[in-house]
Write a protein that holds these residues in place. Structure first.
Motif: not given
Length: 67
Positions: A50-60, A62-67
């Motif tokens: 899910v984290l990967e899907r969210l990051a892809k949708a946001l063009s970010k 995945p690690a960027g959503l966690l740091s």
């Protein structure tokens, strides 16, 4: 801070920077808006998939959503 708190804050920030509602993000990530809201309220911790899907949708990255 807990990782869940960091993710919730970063997810909301990235979503609002795009001008998206929770419903918009849900549509792009193929998730429910209720689930997006639960992540942002720190009620659930998403899986890596899910984290990967969210990051892809946001063009970010995945690690960027966690740091």
């Amino acid at each position: 801070k807990r990782l869940r708190d960091i993710l919730a804050a970063n997810l909301r920030t990235a979503r609002t920077e795009k001008g998206w509602t929770q419903e918009d993000l849900a549509a792009h990530a193929r998730l429910s808006a209720r689930y997006i809201g639960a992540i942002e309220r720190r009620q659930v911790a998403p899986s890596v998939d899910v984290l990967e899907r969210l990051a892809k949708a946001l063009s970010k990255p995945p690690a960027g959503l966690l740091s």
